[in-house]
Design a protein around this motif. Sequence first.
Motif, PDB file in Angstrom:
ATOM      1  N   UNK A   9       0.846  -1.202   0.000  1.00  0.00           N
ATOM      2  CA  UNK A   9       0.000   0.000   0.000  1.00  0.00           C
ATOM      3  C   UNK A   9       0.881   1.251   0.000  1.00  0.00           C
ATOM      4  N   UNK A  10       1.910   1.250   0.845  1.00  0.00           N
ATOM      5  CA  UNK A  10       2.806   2.417   0.892  1.00  0.00           C
ATOM      6  C   UNK A  10       3.503   2.597  -0.447  1.00  0.00           C
ATOM      7  N   UNK A  11       3.879   1.479  -1.075  1.00  0.00           N
ATOM      8  CA  UNK A  11       4.565   1.546  -2.374  1.00  0.00           C
ATOM      9  C   UNK A  11       3.667   2.182  -3.426  1.00  0.00           C
ATOM     10  N   UNK A  78       3.386   6.903   6.735  1.00  0.00           N
ATOM     11  CA  UNK A  78       4.574   6.045   6.737  1.00  0.00           C
ATOM     12  C   UNK A  78       5.220   5.978   5.359  1.00  0.00           C
ATOM     13  N   UNK A  79       4.694   6.755   4.401  1.00  0.00           N
ATOM     14  CA  UNK A  79       5.300   6.813   3.067  1.00  0.00           C
ATOM     15  C   UNK A  79       6.232   8.022   3.008  1.00  0.00           C
ATOM     16  N   UNK A 173     -10.767   7.419 -12.752  1.00  0.00           N
ATOM     17  CA  UNK A 173     -10.526   8.464 -11.752  1.00  0.00           C
ATOM     18  C   UNK A 173      -9.337   8.084 -10.888  1.00  0.00           C
ATOM     19  N   UNK A 174      -9.173   6.773 -10.662  1.00  0.00           N
ATOM     20  CA  UNK A 174      -8.121   6.254  -9.786  1.00  0.00           C
ATOM     21  C   UNK A 174      -7.359   5.165 -10.526  1.00  0.00           C
ATOM     22  N   UNK A 175      -6.058   4.965 -10.221  1.00  0.00           N
ATOM     23  CA  UNK A 175      -5.319   3.877 -10.860  1.00  0.00           C
ATOM     24  C   UNK A 175      -5.927   2.529 -10.490  1.00  0.00           C
ATOM     25  N   UNK A 176      -5.876   1.578 -11.426  1.00  0.00           N
ATOM     26  CA  UNK A 176      -6.388   0.240 -11.151  1.00  0.00           C
ATOM     27  C   UNK A 176      -5.603  -0.367  -9.990  1.00  0.00           C
ATOM     28  N   UNK A 177      -6.326  -0.981  -9.052  1.00  0.00           N
ATOM     29  CA  UNK A 177      -5.657  -1.577  -7.895  1.00  0.00           C
ATOM     30  C   UNK A 177      -5.552  -0.633  -6.704  1.00  0.00           C
ATOM     31  N   UNK A 178      -6.078   0.592  -6.833  1.00  0.00           N
ATOM     32  CA  UNK A 178      -6.024   1.528  -5.702  1.00  0.00           C
ATOM     33  C   UNK A 178      -6.720   0.937  -4.490  1.00  0.00           C
TER      34      UNK A 178
END
Length: 234
Positions: A9-11, A78-79, A173-178
Amino acid sequence: MNTNVDPAELAKFSELAHRWWDTHSEFRPLHQINPLRLDWIQGFVPLKDKQVLDVGCGGGILSDAMARAGAQVTGIDLATKSLKVAQLHALETQTPNVSYREVSAEALAAEKPASFDVVTCMEMLEHVPDPASIVQACATLVKPGGWVFFSTLNRNPKSFLFAILGAEYVLNLLPKGTHEYAKFIKPSELANHCRAAGLDVQASKGLQYNPITRRYWLDGNTSVNYMIGTQKAA
Ligand code: SAH
């Protein structure tokens, strides 16, 4: 060692970090809902001169706006890359009274319990392995009588259709996998986490989007994206 974090998720967020302040990027939805959520929060607690913590602040879209509304804001995430972008933005635009730290909510709760008048944790709980632990940390961080605001995505067929299929696959609207459907949180589940942490749920609000007009607005329908306002007993 904080285990309540998903490195993948952070990546995902780090990858996009340079675009946090591009209002036409993947972060456009957050920019568009920002004035709505800021107004909603200030309807309960005017932020001027308040000590505010923003958990999972990302590039600082909400932290920055709350500081401009007169609060003393600490943003945590944490990112690393996102925090650097947030810091740089504050410097470039001379936002007063905002600072950013790389620390988990749980670690800060151990360090500074009952320190903030207001805690915000927006669009973040659906990205962590144990959302109840974040809710508990927020409850520990807020002063007695203080407010904690959360927003996340509901879990039902409509939210799957709108928040994943619609937002990621049809409207782009959002990248796939968001977002991952299994991590979505029903309002009843979030309310249970809050009650277990000593937070009283005072209000909830739904966020709606019209893909034709490309506008967002708030109403009582919490079936997809929603916010709740909670208060710790005085
Ligand atoms: N709250 C911001 C950003 C939402 S995006 C806003 O609404 O504008 C989700 C954010 O949660 C990202 O910045 C991501 O890095 C952060 N995040 C994910 N897991 C986290 C964790 N365990 N601790 C702190 N932040 C986390």
